[in-house]
Write an enzyme that holds these catalytic residues in place. Sequence first.
Site, PDB file in Angstrom:
ATOM      1  N   ASP A  37      15.242  26.699  -5.808  1.00  0.00           N
ATOM      2  CA  ASP A  37      15.114  28.151  -5.679  1.00  0.00           C
ATOM      3  C   ASP A  37      16.032  28.783  -6.715  1.00  0.00           C
ATOM      4  O   ASP A  37      16.918  28.118  -7.268  1.00  0.00           O
ATOM      5  CB  ASP A  37      15.537  28.608  -4.274  1.00  0.00           C
ATOM      6  CG  ASP A  37      14.836  29.889  -3.826  1.00  0.00           C
ATOM      7  OD1 ASP A  37      15.099  30.935  -4.435  1.00  0.00           O
ATOM      8  OD2 ASP A  37      14.038  29.828  -2.877  1.00  0.00           O
ATOM      9  N   TYR A 150      -2.120  38.796  -7.131  1.00  0.00           N
ATOM     10  CA  TYR A 150      -1.888  37.831  -6.061  1.00  0.00           C
ATOM     11  C   TYR A 150      -3.172  37.052  -5.759  1.00  0.00           C
ATOM     12  O   TYR A 150      -3.176  35.818  -5.724  1.00  0.00           O
ATOM     13  CB  TYR A 150      -1.400  38.541  -4.805  1.00  0.00           C
ATOM     14  CG  TYR A 150      -1.015  37.596  -3.684  1.00  0.00           C
ATOM     15  CD1 TYR A 150       0.166  36.866  -3.758  1.00  0.00           C
ATOM     16  CD2 TYR A 150      -1.831  37.430  -2.572  1.00  0.00           C
ATOM     17  CE1 TYR A 150       0.519  35.983  -2.737  1.00  0.00           C
ATOM     18  CE2 TYR A 150      -1.481  36.557  -1.557  1.00  0.00           C
ATOM     19  CZ  TYR A 150      -0.304  35.834  -1.643  1.00  0.00           C
ATOM     20  OH  TYR A 150       0.042  34.960  -0.634  1.00  0.00           O
ATOM     21  N   LYS A 154      -3.891  33.038  -6.543  1.00  0.00           N
ATOM     22  CA  LYS A 154      -4.088  32.142  -5.406  1.00  0.00           C
ATOM     23  C   LYS A 154      -5.459  31.459  -5.471  1.00  0.00           C
ATOM     24  O   LYS A 154      -5.617  30.323  -5.014  1.00  0.00           O
ATOM     25  CB  LYS A 154      -3.903  32.903  -4.093  1.00  0.00           C
ATOM     26  CG  LYS A 154      -2.450  33.337  -3.852  1.00  0.00           C
ATOM     27  CD  LYS A 154      -1.478  32.164  -3.893  1.00  0.00           C
ATOM     28  CE  LYS A 154      -0.066  32.562  -3.525  1.00  0.00           C
ATOM     29  NZ  LYS A 154       0.864  31.407  -3.547  1.00  0.00           N
ATOM     30  N   THR A 185       7.268  35.781   8.617  1.00  0.00           N
ATOM     31  CA  THR A 185       8.487  35.538   7.846  1.00  0.00           C
ATOM     32  C   THR A 185       9.321  36.821   7.861  1.00  0.00           C
ATOM     33  O   THR A 185       8.814  37.899   8.165  1.00  0.00           O
ATOM     34  CB  THR A 185       8.147  35.168   6.397  1.00  0.00           C
ATOM     35  OG1 THR A 185       7.439  36.265   5.788  1.00  0.00           O
ATOM     36  CG2 THR A 185       7.297  33.916   6.336  1.00  0.00           C
TER      37      THR A 185
END
Length: 244
Positions: A37, A150, A154, A185
Amino acid sequence: MARLQGKVAIITGAAQGMGASHAKKFIDEGAKVVITDLNVEKGEALAKELGDNALFIKQNVTNAEDWATVVAETEKAFGQVDVLVNNAGITMAKSILQTTEEEYRRIVDINQVSVFLGMKTVIPAMQKAGGGSIVNISSMNGLVGGAIGYTDTKFAVRGMTKAAALECANYGIRVNSVHPGVIATPMVVQEDTKAAVEAFSKTIPMKRVAQSEEVSNMVLFLASDDASYSTGSEFIIDGGLTAQ
């Protein structure tokens, strides 16, 4: 026996959110896990929490040199690479008319190019290990329309998965994509979006959003030998949204 006993996994974008959930699940199932990360503070804290079988490496997933470093450091620390989870990604909620070229190229680099670089760098390591499993995290928007940038990236992840699966079948490397819907999340259920998410959940056939662990269970299955005959396939976790 634990389902990932003896396996070594790299999980990108794993300092928090779904990636952290995957890392915890893998550790619980006996794997050694490299967490990558850009968020050093959270990544190091998670690796410390998970113990000696976890290692954090700072990584820019759009950089080929960083990928080479991650694979080399993984082999140095744990001996091999058996599993790659291409989890890192960003979203952007802008119309096509509002999106700048710079913004578009950034989301393509992070969501799409990083997956290509990850697979390209990891495949030789998996060949040395005698096989492996690559799990590419796409989205339900890799199957149906959504926000510009996006959605397209994807869909691309879904296509790259199929192309790589065909190429890698002879190497004993499986490549599959996972397509989550709305997942609870921290980013999704924060105070300014909580009401909208709760309202949207009523349109989901199962009448709720998913928990991160439900996605992690699917990723675990694909990483494990339980999925030994699954490759080039999409695994959907959306509560029935795309079935409507």
